[in-house]
Motif scaffolding. Structure first.
Motif, PDB file in Angstrom:
ATOM      1  N   GLU A  72      -4.137  12.824  -0.568  1.00  0.00           N
ATOM      2  CA  GLU A  72      -2.980  12.580   0.296  1.00  0.00           C
ATOM      3  C   GLU A  72      -1.636  13.052  -0.260  1.00  0.00           C
ATOM      4  O   GLU A  72      -0.782  13.517   0.491  1.00  0.00           O
ATOM      5  N   HIS A  73      -1.422  12.937  -1.581  1.00  0.00           N
ATOM      6  CA  HIS A  73      -0.101  13.323  -2.101  1.00  0.00           C
ATOM      7  C   HIS A  73       0.049  14.852  -2.133  1.00  0.00           C
ATOM      8  O   HIS A  73       1.143  15.378  -1.905  1.00  0.00           O
TER       9      HIS A  73
ATOM     10  N   THR B 276       3.347   5.911  -6.084  1.00  0.00           N
ATOM     11  CA  THR B 276       2.418   4.889  -5.621  1.00  0.00           C
ATOM     12  C   THR B 276       2.650   3.605  -6.416  1.00  0.00           C
ATOM     13  O   THR B 276       3.242   3.632  -7.488  1.00  0.00           O
TER      14      THR B 276
ATOM     15  N   HIS C 110       7.132   5.562  -0.435  1.00  0.00           N
ATOM     16  CA  HIS C 110       5.793   6.047  -0.776  1.00  0.00           C
ATOM     17  C   HIS C 110       4.830   5.850   0.394  1.00  0.00           C
ATOM     18  O   HIS C 110       3.980   6.703   0.657  1.00  0.00           O
TER      19      HIS C 110
ATOM     20  N   ASP D  92       2.558   8.677   2.119  1.00  0.00           N
ATOM     21  CA  ASP D  92       1.116   8.570   2.389  1.00  0.00           C
ATOM     22  C   ASP D  92       0.817   8.842   3.868  1.00  0.00           C
ATOM     23  O   ASP D  92      -0.134   9.549   4.197  1.00  0.00           O
TER      24      ASP D  92
ATOM     25  N   HIS E 191      -4.071   3.724   4.406  1.00  0.00           N
ATOM     26  CA  HIS E 191      -4.851   4.951   4.610  1.00  0.00           C
ATOM     27  C   HIS E 191      -5.869   4.832   5.749  1.00  0.00           C
ATOM     28  O   HIS E 191      -6.067   5.777   6.500  1.00  0.00           O
TER      29      HIS E 191
HETATM   30 ZN   LIG Z   1      -0.080   7.233  -2.082  1.00  0.00          ZN
END
Ligand SMILES: [Zn+2]
Length: 307
Positions: A81-82, A192, A239, A243, A266
């Motif tokens: 994801e990052h 994160t 953050h 995400d 997520h």
């Molecule tokens: Zn993250």
């Protein structure tokens, strides 16, 4: 008028890096190479000879526990994801990503290292036009007090809300109109985070072996344990927005819309991305006419004539 906003892009040259995987604690290297138009972002496992490049979509996601993990054919790659957020946020449409292990290194827990690497090599425009997803009607998904909704907009906007019982975090909100500049400055540096108790539990289960204060903000009750503190006072909600953008980017289009999330993670982000793609009655996919698009604004021809 920015040609790069209308035309697809790729990197000028290859990027290679390595670092520790959050889950395995192992050192893993990655190569990101330029790709031709309409490739999208394709991943493969460099350490498995039979692995082939797969264009990832929200439907390639097989796990959202702790991170977003995809399957390239039979082979898993975790924590995409990052990196995905950085490619999308910086406007890289096409790239080949070769991963020599089963997860993308966590680096410093943010997207900032990717932004620096992307800026270092630079981005070039290709001859094919980008395809934009234009939301026409509002879309909402909601479960257990969590929500993601998307509203039609002429911009690519994100508003994220978080709410934790923890007194240090409490309620936080952030709004960002996404451009490469705002992404690089306002979202990419946000790391994160995790809670001390949770991390200790994960470690006892043999998980998050690579997790440390080098790559995550660690919170204990009402304080940050990391000596350097926070990079921004609202780093945690930023953050979450990072995400969200990374998880949505798997749709494979730039989008025009305003995504608003409340307490999503997520799993919900991925359900949202899947739901959006299949809700074909809610959006159109279009190329922009060079003459009527300026930096993400869509203008009527008569407005352009007046400029
Ligand atoms: Zn993250």
């Amino acid at each position: 008028m920015l040609r790069d906003d209308i035309y697809q892009t790729t990197l000028n040259s290859e990027i290679t890096f390595s670092g520790v995987g959050l889950h395995s604690g192992k050192e893993i290297s990655v190569r990101i190479s330029p790709a031709y138009a309409n490739t999208g972002i394709r991943f493969k496992r460099g350490d498995i000879p039979s692995s082939e490049y797969v264009k990832i979509t929200p439907f390639n996601v097989y796990s959202t526990q702790l991170a977003t993990s995809i399957k390239c054919g039979d082979f898993p790659i975790s924590t995409v994801e990052h990196l995905m957020a950085a490619l999308y946020g910086m406007g890289v449409d096409n790239a080949f990503v070769e991963v020599y292990g089963q997860e993308i290194p966590i680096l410093d827990g943010s997207s900032l290292p990717y932004v620096k690497m992307i800026k270092e090599v630079g981005i070039k425009a290709l001859s094919k036009k980008r395809k934009f997803l234009k939301l026409r009607k509002k879309m909402v998904i909601e479960k257990d007090g969590k929500l993601i909704e998307m509203l039609p907009s002429r911009f690519m906007k994100i508003t994220t809300h978080i709410e934790f019982d923890n007194p240090f975090i409490g309620y936080q909100k952030v709004f960002v109109n996404i451009t490469p500049e705002t992404f690089a400055n306002e979202l990419a540096p946000a790391r994160t985070f995790g809670f001390k108790n949770d991390i200790e539990k994960l470690w006892s289960l043999g998980l998050a072996k690579g997790g440390s204060m080098e790559n995550a903000i660690l919170i204990d009750n009402d304080r940050v344990i990391n000596q350097e503190g926070l990079r921004m006072h609202d780093e945690l909600v930023r953050h979450k927005a990072l995400d969200l953008l990374g998880d949505i980017s798997l749709i494979g289009y730039r989008f025009f819309g305003h995504v608003r999330s409340y307490k999503s993670g997520h799993l919900m982000n991925n359900i949202f991305a899947r739901s959006l793609l299949v809700s074909t009655d809610l959006y159109t996919v279009e190329e922009l006419d060079e003459k009527v698009a300026i930096d993400g604004f869509e203008l009527k021809p008569e407005a352009v004539a007046a400029l």
